[in-house]
Design a protein around this motif. Structure first.
Motif, short mmCIF file in Angstrom:
data_model
loop_
_atom_site.label_atom_id
_atom_site.label_comp_id
_atom_site.label_asym_id
_atom_site.label_seq_id
_atom_site.Cartn_x
_atom_site.Cartn_y
_atom_site.Cartn_z
N LEU A 101 0.85 -1.19 0.00
CA LEU A 101 0.00 0.00 0.00
C LEU A 101 0.88 1.23 0.00
CD1 LEU A 101 -0.02 1.12 3.21
CD2 LEU A 101 -1.43 -0.91 3.47
N LEU A 102 0.26 2.37 -0.28
CA LEU A 102 0.95 3.65 -0.33
C LEU A 102 0.28 4.64 0.60
CD1 LEU A 102 1.28 4.12 -4.21
CD2 LEU A 102 3.13 3.43 -2.65
N MET A 103 1.09 5.44 1.30
CA MET A 103 0.56 6.51 2.14
C MET A 103 0.57 7.83 1.37
SD MET A 103 0.14 4.54 4.76
CE MET A 103 -0.44 5.73 5.99
N SER A 104 -0.24 8.77 1.83
CA SER A 104 -0.25 10.15 1.31
C SER A 104 -0.50 10.22 -0.19
CB SER A 104 1.07 10.87 1.65
OG SER A 104 1.15 11.16 3.02
N VAL A 105 -1.63 9.67 -0.60
CA VAL A 105 -2.00 9.72 -2.02
C VAL A 105 -3.27 10.56 -2.16
CG1 VAL A 105 -2.60 8.40 -4.07
CG2 VAL A 105 -1.00 7.44 -2.39
N GLY A 106 -3.19 11.63 -2.92
CA GLY A 106 -4.37 12.44 -3.19
C GLY A 106 -5.24 11.78 -4.24
N TYR A 107 -6.53 11.96 -4.11
CA TYR A 107 -7.45 11.33 -5.07
C TYR A 107 -7.45 12.08 -6.40
CZ TYR A 107 -11.53 9.44 -7.35
OH TYR A 107 -12.35 8.83 -8.27
N SER A 108 -7.48 11.30 -7.47
CA SER A 108 -7.72 11.86 -8.80
C SER A 108 -8.40 10.80 -9.64
CB SER A 108 -6.41 12.30 -9.47
OG SER A 108 -5.67 11.19 -9.94
N ASP A 109 -9.24 11.23 -10.58
CA ASP A 109 -9.94 10.28 -11.45
C ASP A 109 -8.94 9.49 -12.29
OD1 ASP A 109 -12.39 11.11 -10.49
OD2 ASP A 109 -12.69 12.59 -12.08
N GLU A 110 -7.85 10.13 -12.69
CA GLU A 110 -6.85 9.45 -13.50
C GLU A 110 -6.19 8.31 -12.73
OE1 GLU A 110 -2.83 10.52 -16.11
OE2 GLU A 110 -3.72 12.01 -14.79
N ARG A 111 -5.79 8.58 -11.48
CA ARG A 111 -5.18 7.54 -10.65
C ARG A 111 -6.16 6.42 -10.35
NH1 ARG A 111 -2.27 11.51 -6.26
NH2 ARG A 111 -0.34 11.93 -7.42
N ALA A 112 -7.44 6.78 -10.18
CA ALA A 112 -8.44 5.79 -9.83
C ALA A 112 -8.64 4.74 -10.92
CB ALA A 112 -9.77 6.48 -9.52
N GLN A 113 -8.13 4.98 -12.09
CA GLN A 113 -8.23 3.99 -13.16
C GLN A 113 -7.24 2.84 -12.97
OE1 GLN A 113 -8.02 5.80 -17.08
NE2 GLN A 113 -9.28 7.54 -16.45
N VAL A 114 -6.18 3.09 -12.20
CA VAL A 114 -5.13 2.06 -12.06
C VAL A 114 -4.90 1.61 -10.63
CG1 VAL A 114 -3.93 2.72 -14.17
CG2 VAL A 114 -3.33 3.85 -12.02
N ILE A 115 -5.41 2.35 -9.64
CA ILE A 115 -5.28 1.95 -8.24
C ILE A 115 -6.61 2.13 -7.53
CG2 ILE A 115 -2.83 2.55 -8.12
CD1 ILE A 115 -3.64 5.14 -6.68
N ASP A 116 -6.70 1.56 -6.34
CA ASP A 116 -7.90 1.73 -5.52
C ASP A 116 -7.54 2.61 -4.33
OD1 ASP A 116 -10.46 1.52 -4.65
OD2 ASP A 116 -10.32 -0.57 -4.00
N TYR A 117 -8.55 3.21 -3.73
CA TYR A 117 -8.36 4.10 -2.59
C TYR A 117 -9.10 3.57 -1.38
CZ TYR A 117 -6.57 7.75 -5.70
OH TYR A 117 -5.84 8.47 -6.60
N ALA A 118 -8.41 3.51 -0.25
CA ALA A 118 -9.07 3.26 1.03
C ALA A 118 -9.51 4.61 1.60
CB ALA A 118 -8.12 2.54 1.98
N ALA A 119 -10.00 4.57 2.82
CA ALA A 119 -10.55 5.78 3.43
C ALA A 119 -9.50 6.89 3.54
CB ALA A 119 -11.10 5.46 4.82
N ALA A 120 -9.97 8.12 3.47
CA ALA A 120 -9.09 9.26 3.75
C ALA A 120 -8.67 9.19 5.21
CB ALA A 120 -9.81 10.57 3.46
N TYR A 121 -7.41 9.42 5.47
CA TYR A 121 -6.89 9.30 6.83
C TYR A 121 -6.12 10.52 7.29
CZ TYR A 121 -2.17 8.88 5.09
OH TYR A 121 -0.96 9.16 4.51
N ALA A 122 -5.67 11.35 6.34
CA ALA A 122 -4.82 12.49 6.69
C ALA A 122 -5.38 13.76 6.10
CB ALA A 122 -3.40 12.28 6.17
#
Length: 267
Positions: A101-122
């Motif tokens: 997993l990766l920490m400190s990832v901002g959401y973007s529609d482009e990234r969402a095509q290749v990775i998944d996002y868990a809950a916002a934490y920071a």
């Protein structure tokens, strides 16, 4: 060896350790089973990103991100292994299963095509910061004030859009110049992200700087590969528990120097 060289060696070692684990990590739809079988959780972090993660005096990484990553590892009952990543290689590291997993990832529609996002934490937000003695409650209060900001950044754009007529925006080429202009009294206020702001809030006790109000909020998420539902559930449960028991707020106060506002974890 001086401290700077020691820190560089420590960061390099983290990257090598992470890479070593990465090439042995199997790819599977059941990521939790793989992680628990290996006994380690490989977490991609920026190694020089205070107050979220940075090398401490004992050469280990400390910070807000590390607190959360450790809590997730504890939930899975495995050892936490931080892996140093960059903005350019971290998504490939995740997709190639070099990290779980990766920490400190901002959401973007482009990234969402290749990775998944868990809950916002920071919380990540852009804030107006000024001395406690200076009363500013909202954008209207910026009129007549001089404000330091890093030229050409999202902070600059956000401030320019919000500032009323009569605001004196002073643009600088880097964050060090912004901070210096503010703490030396060249400007009344400054506009920075809460990562930069935390360092100023922690060090300028005489001035007693404080956050006046926010211009923009865009919380950070934990990223993982698509289809890893059990791992996503474990991450989400951990973050929810940390919010509920106050440990996430404790980390925010220690590292970000502010009380955690749950609203800042909403996109």
């Amino acid at each position: 060896m001086n401290l700077q060289n020691s820190l560089k060696s420590s960061i390099a070692a983290l990257a090598l350790i992470g890479a070593g684990f990465a090439f042995t990590a199997p790819a599977s739809a059941d990521a939790v089973a793989d992680i628990q079988k290996a006994g380690v959780l490989n977490v991609g972090v920026f190694a020089d990103f205070p107050p979220f993660s940075s090398a401490s005096s004992d050469m280990s990484l400390k910070g807000y991100d590390m607190d959360v990553a450790q809590a997730i590892a504890d939930t899975l009952k495995v050892k936490l292994v931080p892996v140093a990543v960059t903005g350019q290689n971290r998504i490939p590291y995740l997709n190639d299963h070099r990290v779980d997993l990766l920490m400190s990832v901002g959401y973007s529609d482009e990234r969402a095509q290749v990775i998944d996002y868990a809950a916002a934490y920071a919380p990540y937000y852009i804030a107006v910061i000024g001395p406690a003695a200076t009363e500013v409650k909202d954008a209207a209060g910026l009129a007549g004030k001089s404000i330091a900001v890093n030229k050409g950044t999202l902070e600059d754009t956000s401030l320019t859009e919000a500032a009323p007529e009569g605001t004196d925006i002073k643009r600088f080429d880097n964050y060090n110049s912004v901070i210096q202009a503010f703490i030396s009294g060249q400007t009344d206020l400054m506009v920075v992200g809460n990562d930069v702001g935390a360092q100023v809030l922690a060090k300028q006790e005489a001035m007693k700087p404080e956050q006046k109000f926010q211009l923009l909020s865009s919380p950070s998420h934990i990223a993982l590969n698509k289809g890893e539902d059990a791992l996503k559930a474990a991450i989400n449960d951990t973050v929810a528990r940390m919010v509920e028991d106050g440990s996430l707020n404790a980390s925010s106060q220690e590292w970000l120097k502010v009380e955690l506002n749950p609203d800042n974890l909403k996109d």
